[in-house]
Write an enzyme that holds these catalytic residues in place. Structure first.
Site, PDB file in Angstrom:
ATOM      1  N   LYS A   1     -45.681 -90.676 -64.280  1.00  0.00           N
ATOM      2  CA  LYS A   1     -44.509 -89.890 -64.695  1.00  0.00           C
ATOM      3  C   LYS A   1     -44.921 -88.578 -65.346  1.00  0.00           C
ATOM      4  O   LYS A   1     -44.176 -87.604 -65.321  1.00  0.00           O
ATOM      5  CB  LYS A   1     -43.664 -90.698 -65.677  1.00  0.00           C
TER       6      LYS A   1
ATOM      7  N   LYS B   1     -53.147 -90.630 -74.515  1.00  0.00           N
ATOM      8  CA  LYS B   1     -51.765 -90.349 -74.917  1.00  0.00           C
ATOM      9  C   LYS B   1     -51.698 -89.674 -76.276  1.00  0.00           C
ATOM     10  O   LYS B   1     -50.905 -88.757 -76.475  1.00  0.00           O
ATOM     11  CB  LYS B   1     -50.932 -91.643 -74.961  1.00  0.00           C
TER      12      LYS B   1
ATOM     13  N   LYS C   1     -54.134 -90.135 -60.949  1.00  0.00           N
ATOM     14  CA  LYS C   1     -53.241 -91.232 -60.534  1.00  0.00           C
ATOM     15  C   LYS C   1     -51.793 -90.754 -60.566  1.00  0.00           C
ATOM     16  O   LYS C   1     -51.437 -89.856 -61.342  1.00  0.00           O
ATOM     17  CB  LYS C   1     -53.432 -92.456 -61.428  1.00  0.00           C
TER      18      LYS C   1
END
Ligand code: TYM
Length: 332
Positions: free
Chosen positions: A198, A112, A195
């Site tokens: 969002k 991230k 995977k």
């Protein structure tokens, strides 16, 4: 009863199919056998920029979806993380137990923060896993239902619980992850190598539970498969088809082996058409139930208020013990 605990972020719009199959379904099942605590982790959501009004709306929306998915406030404790201040309080204590190096090795943080750039990533994002540790340890949880992507955070929880117990005396139960292998990682429908999430490649690969059912059907029908024609479960050679079989099997309770037999000699199109129907049948009532909870915010808020009260009773006791063990002077 053993205790189960899990948390889910209030994401914009809707939960996705990966959240549901990988985690929420297990929350629902564990209500029957465990003393279960489930929370909407709004403090975790803040680790990336949020628009205040949106965050508040998303928190209610998340709770409404959890109820629509089958969480029953009479059989579990459903609450919002920020309603229980002990999370932030124990989070600080655990921040002072965790090593900078071990926090730096968390792969979700690395992914991230790399995406956002070092200057934009917040300190909150860095200590995110340590707040998660506090979430779990406060409730002396035995089992933590999550998808595969949370495994490392549960390992960290175990490490820090053991470290704390060794240093300050037995205080925390050391929990175990509850990861259901078959559904631990649901893949993107357009790119079965990644995977479902969002932040995925294209919106077409992501099944949002609150999408228009028609859209959901279309997304299933345009799922990426392979150039072969055989419907067989083989995650290495046939990741797209295998992902569809996993989803189909979990939503219907038909085993993958049975599905393979049923679709022997049939084309991918037949599988997709049938799965599209299964999915539409699943999301249509889910959407309606979510809307009912949203239309009645008073009931929703009272469920969350009762949940917070029950959660606090447990959390406050654990926090008091932890504060005492580390040597914080009690306020008289
Ligand atoms: P979050 O909100 O990202 O995801 C919620 C749950 O959904 C699972 N999941 C998946 N499972 C299978 N396939 C997928 N494609 C998929 N995508 C998501 C996640 O593994 C998760 O279980 N850090 C946590 C929230 C958290 C928490 C906690 C969890 C905060 N405190 C305490 C457990 C215990 C998270 O961000 O989940």
């Amino acid at each position: 009863r053993p205790r189960a605990l899990s948390g889910i972020q209030p994401t914009a719009g809707s939960f996705h199919l990966g959240n549901y199959l990988g985690a929420i379904r297990q929350y629902v099942a564990l209500q029957e056998t465990h003393d279960a605590f489930y929370m909407v982790v709004d403090l975790h959501a803040m680790t990336v920029p949020q628009e205040p009004a949106q965050l508040r709306a998303n928190t209610r929306l998340a709770a409404a979806q959890l109820l629509a998915a089958g969480l029953d406030p009479d059989r579990c404790t459903l609450f919002v993380q920020s309603h229980v201040p002990e999370h932030a309080q124990l989070g600080w204590v655990m921040n002072c137990i965790a090593g900078f190096g071990e926090a730096s090795r968390m792969t979700q943080f690395k992914d991230k923060s790399a995406k956002q750039g070092a200057d934009r990533a917040t300190v909150g994002l860095f200590t995110y896993p340590i707040l998660q540790v506090a979430d779990i340890l406060l409730y002396q949880a035995d089992t933590v239902p999550v998808g595969e992507d949370q495994r490392q955070h549960i390992e960290l929880t175990r490490d820090l619980a053991e470290r704390f117990n060794t240093r300050f005396g037995d205080t925390f139960n050391v929990p175990a992850a509850h990861i259901v292998k078959e559904v631990a990682k649901i893949y993107d429908l357009q790119d079965p190598a990644i995977k479902m999430s969002k932040s995925a490649s294209t919106p077409k690969g992501l099944i949002n539970l609150l999408d228009e059912p028609k859209t959901t059907g279309k997304k299933v029908k345009s799922a990426v498969t392979d150039t072969d024609t055989v419907i067989r479960f083989d995650p290495v050679e046939k990741p797209g088809v295998s992902n569809l079989l996993t989803i189909y099997s979990t939503l219907t309770g038909t085993s993958v082996a049975e599905l393979e037999r049923e679709y022997e000699g049939k084309m991918y199109g037949a599988l997709k058409t049938d799965l599209a129907e299964v999915m539409v049948e699943f999301v249509t009532p889910f959407r309606a139930r979510t809307q009912e909870y949203l239309d009645d915010p008073e009931t929703l808020d009272s469920v969350l208020a009762k949940g917070a009260e029950k959660a606090r009773a447990v959390a406050a006791e654990t926090l008091a013990t932890a504060y005492d063990r580390v040597g914080l002077l009690p306020a008289k």
